[in-house]
Design an enzyme around this catalytic site. Structure first.
Site, PDB file in Angstrom:
ATOM      1  CG  ASP A  45      18.717  47.009  13.653  1.00  0.00           C
ATOM      2  OD1 ASP A  45      19.642  46.251  14.052  1.00  0.00           O
ATOM      3  OD2 ASP A  45      17.809  47.430  14.393  1.00  0.00           O
ATOM      4  CB  SER A  90      42.093  23.499  37.407  1.00  0.00           C
ATOM      5  OG  SER A  90      42.818  22.480  38.044  1.00  0.00           O
ATOM      6  CG  LEU A  91      44.622  28.684  37.608  1.00  0.00           C
ATOM      7  CD1 LEU A  91      44.105  30.108  37.663  1.00  0.00           C
ATOM      8  CD2 LEU A  91      46.076  28.663  37.168  1.00  0.00           C
ATOM      9  CD  GLU A 121      45.443  37.533  33.084  1.00  0.00           C
ATOM     10  OE1 GLU A 121      44.445  36.800  32.885  1.00  0.00           O
ATOM     11  OE2 GLU A 121      46.525  37.405  32.489  1.00  0.00           O
ATOM     12  CE  LYS A 123      39.941  31.163  40.035  1.00  0.00           C
ATOM     13  NZ  LYS A 123      38.675  30.687  39.455  1.00  0.00           N
ATOM     14  CE  LYS A 299      46.478  33.925  33.764  1.00  0.00           C
ATOM     15  NZ  LYS A 299      45.670  34.212  32.577  1.00  0.00           N
ATOM     16  CE  LYS A 323      38.149  29.751  44.689  1.00  0.00           C
ATOM     17  NZ  LYS A 323      37.064  29.391  43.781  1.00  0.00           N
ATOM     18  CB  CYS A 417       1.982  27.707  65.196  1.00  0.00           C
ATOM     19  SG  CYS A 417       3.323  28.530  66.078  1.00  0.00           S
ATOM     20  CB  CYS A 440       2.182  31.961  69.540  1.00  0.00           C
ATOM     21  SG  CYS A 440       3.567  31.057  68.832  1.00  0.00           S
TER      22      CYS A 440
HETATM   23  S1  IVH Z   1      44.311  31.119  33.356  1.00  0.00           S
HETATM   24  C1  IVH Z   1      46.759  27.421  32.937  1.00  0.00           C
HETATM   25  N1  IVH Z   1      43.112  33.403  33.819  1.00  0.00           N
HETATM   26  O1  IVH Z   1      39.807  29.843  36.655  1.00  0.00           O
HETATM   27  C2  IVH Z   1      45.994  28.601  33.341  1.00  0.00           C
HETATM   28  N2  IVH Z   1      41.959  31.394  34.336  1.00  0.00           N
HETATM   29  O2  IVH Z   1      40.876  27.183  38.269  1.00  0.00           O
HETATM   30  C3  IVH Z   1      44.612  28.533  32.917  1.00  0.00           C
HETATM   31  N3  IVH Z   1      39.692  31.741  35.231  1.00  0.00           N
HETATM   32  O3  IVH Z   1      39.570  27.019  34.650  1.00  0.00           O
HETATM   33  C4  IVH Z   1      43.741  29.502  33.490  1.00  0.00           C
HETATM   34  N4  IVH Z   1      39.722  33.929  35.130  1.00  0.00           N
HETATM   35  O4  IVH Z   1      38.090  28.990  34.070  1.00  0.00           O
HETATM   36  C5  IVH Z   1      43.024  32.067  33.887  1.00  0.00           C
HETATM   37  N5  IVH Z   1      42.156  35.493  34.160  1.00  0.00           N
HETATM   38  C6  IVH Z   1      42.073  34.166  34.222  1.00  0.00           C
HETATM   39  C7  IVH Z   1      40.922  33.500  34.686  1.00  0.00           C
HETATM   40  C8  IVH Z   1      40.901  32.104  34.736  1.00  0.00           C
HETATM   41  C9  IVH Z   1      39.002  32.863  35.445  1.00  0.00           C
HETATM   42  C10 IVH Z   1      39.186  30.385  35.525  1.00  0.00           C
HETATM   43  C11 IVH Z   1      39.370  29.390  34.424  1.00  0.00           C
HETATM   44  C12 IVH Z   1      40.103  28.243  35.034  1.00  0.00           C
HETATM   45  C13 IVH Z   1      39.922  28.477  36.495  1.00  0.00           C
HETATM   46  C14 IVH Z   1      41.164  28.022  37.244  1.00  0.00           C
END
Ligand code: IVH
Length: 679
Positions: A45, A90-91, A121, A123, A299, A323, A417, A440
């Site tokens: 600070d 999206s994935l 990684e 998610k 990936k 998932k 009731c 009851c």
């Molecule tokens: S890679 C082209 N890495 O999951 C690849 N996505 O449905 C782009 N997400 O919209 C995504 N953790 O919001 C990637 N380690 C991770 C992630 C991640 C969460 C989310 C992200 C994306 C969705 C995919």
């Protein structure tokens, strides 16, 4: 014209300002990204104060990347729309091992004979974010939107302390001055809960989960408010024209080097087998992370291979999401009904469009009480969020405002009731309504079910549907009627789905229950606030039904762990004329009204056991039950009064304590022998 000396002074001040900024940035990074601070909050600070002071004296030196400039700008009305030059894809999702292996097969087919490996990684269950750095400075932050264009939320994102306003580029890294970073904004569970508690205290609406709280926060138009919320960021994707890294793994290392937060839990996997293993690991370990994840992202590591694999429609072919079984789901709230419990508690229940959730299909969930529905403003027709965590029954935790149908009306709690039609009441200071009609039908059924349940009188064969049937036929009106069932043998045998054998079994089980220990009987009576443990304490303290019934509220409070509320509830229960009548009938039926008598029967009576570690032959509850059935007692802590400590695998500190106090230690085999011998 400025004099040469004042120019020199200006230069010195400017370099002092820059030095302070570097120092503060370094501490921010240590604190917010590495979670490894090296100075106290006070010293930090002081640095900030010094910088703020110098900057206010010399506003000409203020730059947007200064740590003092995280919260700036006035509240806005609307976010600017930003196109994403590289779309935010999206994935595709997978939900099991087989689907993961199918993904791997597709990758192998497309890459031919080439070798490849993966990065697995976390998610993150948050909100996707795109950051643009220009000249090493944060220039833009945007939401995903529809993938093609999103909102410019730069002012909000600047307040997130783990997002660097300036990249930490080393010498020779200037080619990374213009990069794009993608990642996820989220909240730690703890910060989320704290924030929700504060909101509740202030009478504000609470958020259903950390992700909703994050999304809601990023949409705020006032960065000052955003700055107060516990947002954090993880980066997982680097876009750079000049990059010389050739893999996702390398990108993560670079991001980390530039001062961006990168999770330590990314893992290089040599093949899909390791990917599957990692997924299994996180499926069980997810609760040990401070934030929510909803799966893994897998990936292909090499960027050249990623490019060759390309994308289909809106998702890349080089990555996939695995998932976990969701513990939250969205579904339609079709109706709200109310349920009457065994002590008359009225609980509102959500009748849902069936939805698959964490391993089972559910169509009902609790809504807790009237205030909860009001507070969360949940209405019939809403798309609601249901949650199942651990063993608890599913609960509705919120609704999705954007999906509310027009004209959705607030729910009106009933005044009567639903089971017996009597008016219901709500005691002051309590959240629940009660039906106070002892007769009851719902309460009668509930009381009998509880009495017969395994942990109480353990009458096998007397589950929910049998109780239902017998109550509807008028054969059972009170738990005492259970012991008169043998006089209805013929009637029972004639019933649908019943025969001589099943009636025999039921009556035998009823008979056996007469010798259940006094403590179990007390628990079975279903006195409000008296759970298993309290029931056992009462049985031990008073020793007999008569003494317990004759005790005053003060005397009841002498029992350890019994306070005024529980004492009052027990006292009231036994003062009730109906209880007295019931107890009379149970006594006549020959039930165990004496703690000593229940104990004497067992060969382990008077012996106290403590169990530590994992036993292989049975669960801890089962072992406890075995001991109690033989008249022994079990407690949780080792003391001089302990007679035996049963030690399983991976015992805790109790083992050491037992050795110190020289208490007889039994391994599992010895314990089994002791039990066998005493049976
Ligand atoms: S890679 C082209 N890495 O999951 C690849 N996505 O449905 C782009 N997400 O919209 C995504 N953790 O919001 C990637 N380690 C991770 C992630 C991640 C969460 C989310 C992200 C994306 C969705 C995919």
């Amino acid at each position: 014209m400025k004099s040469a000396s004042s120019q020199r002074a200006g230069k010195e001040i400017q370099s002092e300002i820059e030095r302070l900024r570097r120092e503060i940035r370094e501490h921010d990074h240590r604190y917010y990204v590495l979670a490894d601070p090296v100075i106290s909050d006070f010293d930090y600070d002081q640095l900030m104060r010094k910088l703020t002071e110098l900057e206010s004296q010399h506003p000409e030196f203020i730059t947007p990347d200064s740590p003092t400039q995280r919260v700036g700008g006035e509240p806005t009305k609307e976010f600017r729309q930003i196109r994403h030059p590289v779309p935010m894809l999206s994935l595709a999702n997978t939900y099991n091992e087989e689907e993961l292996r199918d993904f791997d097969k597709r990758v192998r087919n497309l890459l031919g004979d080439e070798e490849y490996n993966y990065v697995s990684e976390l998610k993150f269950d948050g909100v996707a974010l795109r950051l643009v750095y220009e000249n090493g400075l944060l220039a833009l932050a945007a939401t995903r939107g529809d993938g093609e264009a999103g909102d410019d939320i730069t002012a909000n994102v600047r307040t997130i302390r783990s997002v660097p306003l300036k990249l930490a580029l080393g010498r020779g890294e200037t080619r990374y001055r213009n990069i794009e970073v993608r990642g996820e904004v989220l909240m730690n569970r703890e910060g989320f809960q704290k924030m929700n508690r504060e909101r509740e205290e202030n009478g504000e609406k609470t958020f259903a989960n950390p992700r909703n709280a994050t999304a809601g926060t990023l949409k705020l138009q006032d960065p000052k408010e955003v700055a107060r919320r516990p947002l954090r960021f993880f980066s997982y994707y680097l876009i750079s024209d000049e990059s010389d890294v050739d893999s996702q793994w390398g990108s993560l290392q670079l991001l980390k080097k530039f001062g961006l937060p990168v999770s330590d839990h990314a893992k290089r996997c040599k093949d899909i087998g390791q990917v599957v293993e990692t997924a299994r690991y996180w499926e069980t370990e997810r609760d040990n992370l401070p934030f929510e994840i909803d799966g893994n992202v897998v990936k292909v590591d090499k960027l050249s291979q990623q490019r060759r694999l390309g994308a289909v429609a809106k998702s890349p072919r080089w990555a996939i999401a695995y998932k976990f079984a969701a513990r939250q789901a969205n579904t339609t709230l079709k109706d709200i009904t109310v349920q009457v419990g065994r002590i008359g508690t009225i609980t509102p229940v959500a009748e849902l469009e069936s939805v698959y959730l964490a391993g089972s299909t559910i169509s009902r969930a609790t809504l807790h009480n009237e205030d909860y529905i009001k507070e969360k403003d949940i209405r019939i027709g809403d798309t609601v969020i249901v949650e199942k965590s651990g063993d608890v029954i599913p609960a509705v935790v919120g609704y999705i405002p954007a999906k509310r149908p027009s004209g959705a009306k607030a729910y009106k709690f009933p005044h009567r009731c639903p089971s017996c039609g009597e008016p219901i009441t709500r005691l002051e200071g309590e959240a629940a309504y009660y039906c106070e009609n002892y007769e009851c039908p719902s309460q009668v059924r509930g009381r009998i079910e509880h009495f017969a349940s395994r942990r109480a009188m353990d009458i096998e064969g007397m589950g929910e549907s049998v109780v239902d049937q017998l109550v509807s036929l008028g054969l059972l009106r009170s738990v005492a009627d259970i012991y008169g069932l043998d006089s209805h043998r013929d009637e029972l045998e004639a019933l649908e789905r019943w025969g001589k054998k099943s009636v025999d079994n039921l009556l035998k089980a009823v008979d056996r229950s007469r010798s259940r220990p006094f403590g179990k009987l007390l628990y079975g009576l279903g006195i409000r606030h008296v759970g298993e443990r309290t029931a056992q304490l009462l049985a031990e303290h008073f020793g007999s039904m008569q003494k317990l019934m004759d005790s005053s509220e003060d005397e009841l409070q002498f029992v350890s762990d019994i306070g005024p509320t529980i004492a009052e509830s027990i006292y009231r229960y036994f003062q009730d004329k109906r209880t007295r009548e019931l107890v009379g009938r149970l006594r006549a039926a020959g039930l165990q009204f004496d703690e000593a008598a229940s104990l004497k029967k067992g060969k382990l009576s008077g012996k106290t056991f403590v169990i530590t570690g994992t036993l292989s032959a049975f669960g801890r509850d089962e072992a406890k039950e075995l001991i109690e059935n033989l008249g022994g007692k079990t407690t949780d802590s080792v003391s001089k009064k302990t007679d035996f400590v049963v030690v399983g695998e991976n015992p805790g500190s109790k083992y050491g304590k037992a050795q110190k106090l020289k208490i007889t230690i039994l391994n599992e085999v010895e314990f089994l022998k002791l039990i066998e011998k005493n049976k």
